[in-house]
Design an enzyme around this catalytic site. Structure first.
Site, mmCIF file in Angstrom:
data_model
loop_
_atom_site.group_PDB
_atom_site.id
_atom_site.type_symbol
_atom_site.label_atom_id
_atom_site.label_comp_id
_atom_site.label_asym_id
_atom_site.label_seq_id
_atom_site.Cartn_x
_atom_site.Cartn_y
_atom_site.Cartn_z
ATOM 1 N N THR A 1 31.518 37.858 30.298
ATOM 2 C CA THR A 1 31.340 36.542 31.288
ATOM 3 C C THR A 1 31.314 37.013 32.771
ATOM 4 O O THR A 1 31.598 36.152 33.528
ATOM 5 C CB THR A 1 32.486 35.591 30.933
ATOM 6 O OG1 THR A 1 33.752 36.315 31.308
ATOM 7 C CG2 THR A 1 32.592 35.146 29.660
ATOM 8 N N SER A 2 31.131 38.363 32.950
ATOM 9 C CA SER A 2 31.169 38.648 34.367
ATOM 10 C C SER A 2 29.956 38.628 35.196
ATOM 11 O O SER A 2 29.510 37.765 35.979
ATOM 12 C CB SER A 2 31.986 40.072 34.449
ATOM 13 O OG SER A 2 32.591 40.079 35.731
ATOM 14 N N ARG A 3 29.252 39.862 34.996
ATOM 15 C CA ARG A 3 27.725 39.837 35.564
ATOM 16 C C ARG A 3 26.793 40.676 34.643
ATOM 17 O O ARG A 3 27.373 41.717 33.988
ATOM 18 C CB ARG A 3 27.679 40.437 36.893
ATOM 19 C CG ARG A 3 28.264 39.800 38.111
ATOM 20 C CD ARG A 3 27.325 38.553 38.502
ATOM 21 N NE ARG A 3 27.767 37.872 39.216
ATOM 22 C CZ ARG A 3 28.581 36.687 39.170
ATOM 23 N NH1 ARG A 3 28.940 36.358 38.041
ATOM 24 N NH2 ARG A 3 29.139 36.177 40.299
ATOM 25 N N ILE B 1 40.952 36.498 36.410
ATOM 26 C CA ILE B 1 40.471 35.964 35.068
ATOM 27 C C ILE B 1 40.865 36.958 34.173
ATOM 28 O O ILE B 1 41.441 36.574 33.199
ATOM 29 C CB ILE B 1 38.917 36.014 35.332
ATOM 30 C CG1 ILE B 1 38.318 34.915 36.186
ATOM 31 C CG2 ILE B 1 38.276 35.748 33.825
ATOM 32 C CD1 ILE B 1 36.827 35.123 36.461
ATOM 33 N N HIS C 1 25.502 31.287 31.776
ATOM 34 C CA HIS C 1 26.250 31.333 32.950
ATOM 35 C C HIS C 1 27.265 29.864 33.079
ATOM 36 O O HIS C 1 27.166 29.358 34.103
ATOM 37 C CB HIS C 1 25.396 31.540 34.034
ATOM 38 C CG HIS C 1 26.288 32.392 35.238
ATOM 39 N ND1 HIS C 1 25.798 33.505 36.013
ATOM 40 C CD2 HIS C 1 27.607 32.212 35.646
ATOM 41 C CE1 HIS C 1 26.893 33.952 36.702
ATOM 42 N NE2 HIS C 1 27.770 33.140 36.558
ATOM 43 N N GLU D 1 19.245 37.189 34.449
ATOM 44 C CA GLU D 1 19.257 35.866 34.157
ATOM 45 C C GLU D 1 18.576 34.784 35.249
ATOM 46 O O GLU D 1 18.372 33.556 34.907
ATOM 47 C CB GLU D 1 20.855 35.403 33.933
ATOM 48 C CG GLU D 1 21.442 35.687 35.258
ATOM 49 C CD GLU D 1 23.011 35.090 35.203
ATOM 50 O OE1 GLU D 1 23.693 35.660 34.350
ATOM 51 O OE2 GLU D 1 23.464 34.398 36.052
ATOM 52 N N CYS E 1 35.188 42.505 35.688
ATOM 53 C CA CYS E 1 35.374 43.366 36.691
ATOM 54 C C CYS E 1 33.954 42.944 37.527
ATOM 55 O O CYS E 1 33.035 42.258 37.236
ATOM 56 C CB CYS E 1 35.266 44.884 36.991
ATOM 57 S SG CYS E 1 33.885 45.629 35.894
ATOM 58 N N PRO E 2 34.226 43.036 38.898
ATOM 59 C CA PRO E 2 32.633 42.563 39.794
ATOM 60 C C PRO E 2 31.666 43.526 39.560
ATOM 61 O O PRO E 2 31.754 44.739 39.122
ATOM 62 C CB PRO E 2 33.168 42.855 41.112
ATOM 63 C CG PRO E 2 34.234 43.665 41.098
ATOM 64 C CD PRO E 2 34.899 43.590 39.966
ATOM 65 N N ASP F 1 27.681 35.362 28.550
ATOM 66 C CA ASP F 1 27.602 34.252 29.394
ATOM 67 C C ASP F 1 26.643 34.532 30.588
ATOM 68 O O ASP F 1 26.327 33.854 31.491
ATOM 69 C CB ASP F 1 29.036 33.888 30.032
ATOM 70 C CG ASP F 1 28.780 32.399 30.807
ATOM 71 O OD1 ASP F 1 28.201 31.416 30.171
ATOM 72 O OD2 ASP F 1 29.094 32.404 31.945
ATOM 73 N N ASP G 1 41.385 49.358 35.159
ATOM 74 C CA ASP G 1 41.088 48.582 36.369
ATOM 75 C C ASP G 1 40.998 49.841 37.340
ATOM 76 O O ASP G 1 41.714 50.760 37.177
ATOM 77 C CB ASP G 1 42.089 47.281 36.569
ATOM 78 C CG ASP G 1 41.544 46.635 37.730
ATOM 79 O OD1 ASP G 1 41.402 45.385 37.408
ATOM 80 O OD2 ASP G 1 41.297 47.075 39.258
HETATM 81 P P1 NAI Z 1 39.102 39.392 40.905
HETATM 82 O O1 NAI Z 1 38.330 40.078 42.108
HETATM 83 O O2 NAI Z 1 40.124 38.698 40.852
HETATM 84 O O3 NAI Z 1 39.116 40.548 39.808
HETATM 85 C C1 NAI Z 1 38.025 41.693 39.835
HETATM 86 C C2 NAI Z 1 39.203 42.769 39.090
HETATM 87 O O4 NAI Z 1 38.042 43.892 38.865
HETATM 88 C C3 NAI Z 1 39.990 43.540 40.352
HETATM 89 O O5 NAI Z 1 41.497 43.588 39.558
HETATM 90 C C4 NAI Z 1 39.278 44.790 40.609
HETATM 91 O O6 NAI Z 1 40.143 45.807 40.980
HETATM 92 C C5 NAI Z 1 38.630 45.177 39.265
HETATM 93 N N1 NAI Z 1 37.577 46.102 39.542
HETATM 94 C C6 NAI Z 1 36.938 46.240 40.867
HETATM 95 N N2 NAI Z 1 36.053 47.550 40.598
HETATM 96 C C7 NAI Z 1 36.421 48.045 39.195
HETATM 97 C C8 NAI Z 1 35.788 49.011 38.632
HETATM 98 N N3 NAI Z 1 34.734 49.786 39.438
HETATM 99 N N4 NAI Z 1 36.227 49.182 37.339
HETATM 100 C C9 NAI Z 1 37.206 48.451 37.122
HETATM 101 N N5 NAI Z 1 37.723 47.282 37.447
HETATM 102 C C10 NAI Z 1 37.200 46.952 38.808
HETATM 103 O O7 NAI Z 1 37.611 38.881 40.214
HETATM 104 P P2 NAI Z 1 38.031 37.592 39.149
HETATM 105 O O8 NAI Z 1 38.103 36.391 39.902
HETATM 106 O O9 NAI Z 1 38.656 37.883 37.957
HETATM 107 O O10 NAI Z 1 36.482 37.419 38.566
HETATM 108 C C11 NAI Z 1 35.844 38.625 38.111
HETATM 109 C C12 NAI Z 1 34.216 38.512 37.850
HETATM 110 O O11 NAI Z 1 33.965 37.512 37.019
HETATM 111 C C13 NAI Z 1 33.763 38.051 39.055
HETATM 112 O O12 NAI Z 1 33.332 39.176 39.811
HETATM 113 C C14 NAI Z 1 32.351 37.677 38.625
HETATM 114 O O13 NAI Z 1 31.491 38.667 38.611
HETATM 115 C C15 NAI Z 1 32.756 36.832 37.371
HETATM 116 N N6 NAI Z 1 32.900 35.642 37.317
HETATM 117 C C16 NAI Z 1 31.902 35.005 36.388
HETATM 118 C C17 NAI Z 1 31.832 33.535 36.361
HETATM 119 C C18 NAI Z 1 30.975 32.762 35.220
HETATM 120 O O14 NAI Z 1 30.771 31.438 35.378
HETATM 121 N N7 NAI Z 1 30.594 33.458 34.275
HETATM 122 C C19 NAI Z 1 32.651 32.583 37.135
HETATM 123 C C20 NAI Z 1 33.426 33.364 38.331
HETATM 124 C C21 NAI Z 1 33.520 34.850 38.242
#
Ligand code: NAI
Length: 353
Positions: free
Chosen positions: A239-241, A161, A302, A270, A212-213, A265, A180
């Site tokens: 928009t993450s958590r 994302i 969300h 939530e 980030c997660p 979001d 990151d």
């Molecule tokens: P992804 O796994 O492709 O990318 C996550 C990035 O965060 C990676 O590059 C990872 O190296 C980095 N990361 C991990 N730990 C970290 C830290 N301590 N500090 C900094 N960076 C760190 O995940 P993606 O698909 O990009 O999704 C990101 C987040 O978006 C998900 O974890 C989820 O929580 C959230 N999400 C929210 C949605 C929504 O509807 N609001 C839908 C889908 C995902």
């Protein structure tokens, strides 16, 4: 792994009309039977899953120790999570007890585009303009925004994302900096984004967007101290958590006008509210109620993932994960049963533990 009868029985929790429609369209292609429950999964509703082969869950279904014990007792070997995030599952306790599959990417574009929608709306106040003009109010007073071009956006987490958001922001002439835990140097070279430290990103960004997660390392990464070092009138987009941000600190930052805009979001608590209609009920969560009073806060519940394309992808991947599991296929979307890693390199090489 064998199933209890001739079709794989799926107990589907937190089922919304759009989920049911999307999954029902695909059922004829798979040997599965789905029972949809609108309830969230918890220890009171878990009994609905008795007799099922798999439970299918979403972000606010809590798969804690009690639920994991319930699954083991009832010989339900699999949790099929319909999202990328899995912080709702106690993975440490689940290790070697139950299998967990997820949907690592469904539409990263959907989430990146929603983050942009929040930024544009907060900046240009189109939500306010919509209400004004419908009420015959054509005044522009209070609607002044800023050019995004030339401003600095700090992206925390440059995975699927974050990368799409970075490329789009570069496309509209923004300076993009990123933090990151595992920086992608090739992406940096190819795009012109610059990696920096978290503290520098927080200090120098006009807009901060979280991608980030949620882990124990990222819990409350945006806290009182981080907010105090931010630029005045910074925009924060999440928009993450929800728990990436300390909500109490966010509210203080909004009250002191340190934070100029917040697009959320997701929200720490939530699970009690999001996805449900509370329009004729009282919101007893004081922090959520307070956030809703700020004119410069935009909350969506969300919905960043909610596009037709993403729903289709979630359903296809989930059904492939489930049927693949019962065919004993190697599952690329399984969180490692042995070590709990989302992508277990050791497992790929065949020697995790
Ligand atoms: P992804 O796994 O492709 O990318 C996550 C990035 O965060 C990676 O590059 C990872 O190296 C980095 N990361 C991990 N730990 C970290 C830290 N301590 N500090 C900094 N960076 C760190 O995940 P993606 O698909 O990009 O999704 C990101 C987040 O978006 C998900 O974890 C989820 O929580 C959230 N999400 C929210 C949605 C929504 O509807 N609001 C839908 C889908 C995902």
């Amino acid at each position: 792994m064998s199933v209890k009868s001739n079709k794989i029985k799926i107990a589907f929790f937190d089922a919304k009309p759009y989920d049911i429609e999307t999954f029902n369209n695909l059922i004829p292609n798979y040997d599965v039977e789905i029972k949809y429950y609108k309830h969230l999964l918890d220890i009171n509703t878990a009994s609905l899953a008795k007799g099922a082969d798999v439970i299918c869950t979403f972000v606010n279904d809590k798969i804690d120790k009690n639920i994991i014990d319930f699954l083991v007792e009832n010989e339900i070997p699999l949790v099929a999570q319909r999202s990328a995030g899995y912080n709702n599952i106690d993975l440490k306790y689940a290790r070697r007890k139950i299998h967990v599959v997820r949907v690592p990417a469904y539409s990263p574009n959907a989430v990146a585009e929603h983050a942009l929608a929040l930024m544009f709306t907060l900046n240009r106040k189109t939500h306010k303009a919509y209400n004004r003009t419908r009420d015959g109010n054509f005044s522009l007073v209070g609607l002044t925004g800023f050019d995004m071009k030339g401003k600095t956006i700090g992206i925390i987490g440059t995975g699927n994302i974050g990368k799409i958001l970075a490329k789009t922001a570069l496309g509209i002439g923004m300076k993009v900096i990123a933090y990151d835990a595992f920086p992608d140097k090739k992406f940096e070279e190819d795009t012109g984004l610059q990696y920096t430290s978290l503290s520098n990103l927080v200090k120098t960004s006009d807009i901060i967007s979280l991608h980030c997660p949620l882990t124990k390392d990222t819990f409350h990464m945006i806290d009182e101290e981080a907010i105090s070092s931010m630029k005045n009138r910074v925009m924060i987009i999440n928009t993450s958590r929800g728990a990436l941000i300390d909500t109490r600190a966010l509210i203080n930052g909004l009250k002191t006008e340190k934070i100029g805009f917040a697009g959320l979001d997701v929200y720490e608590e939530e699970d009690k509210y999001f996805f449900e209609d509370f329009s004729d009920r009282i919101i007893s969560d004081d922090q959520l109620a307070r956030l809703l009073t700020f004119k410069n806060v935009l909350i969506t519940s969300h919905q960043a993932f909610l596009t037709r394309e993403a729903l289709d992808q979630i359903a296809i991947t989930t059904l492939e994960n489930i049927t693949g599991f019962f065919k004993n296929n190697i599952l690329k979307n399984e969180i490692c049963y042995q070590c709990g890693a989302p992508v277990c390199n050791k497992k790929v090489k065949g020697k995790c533990f």
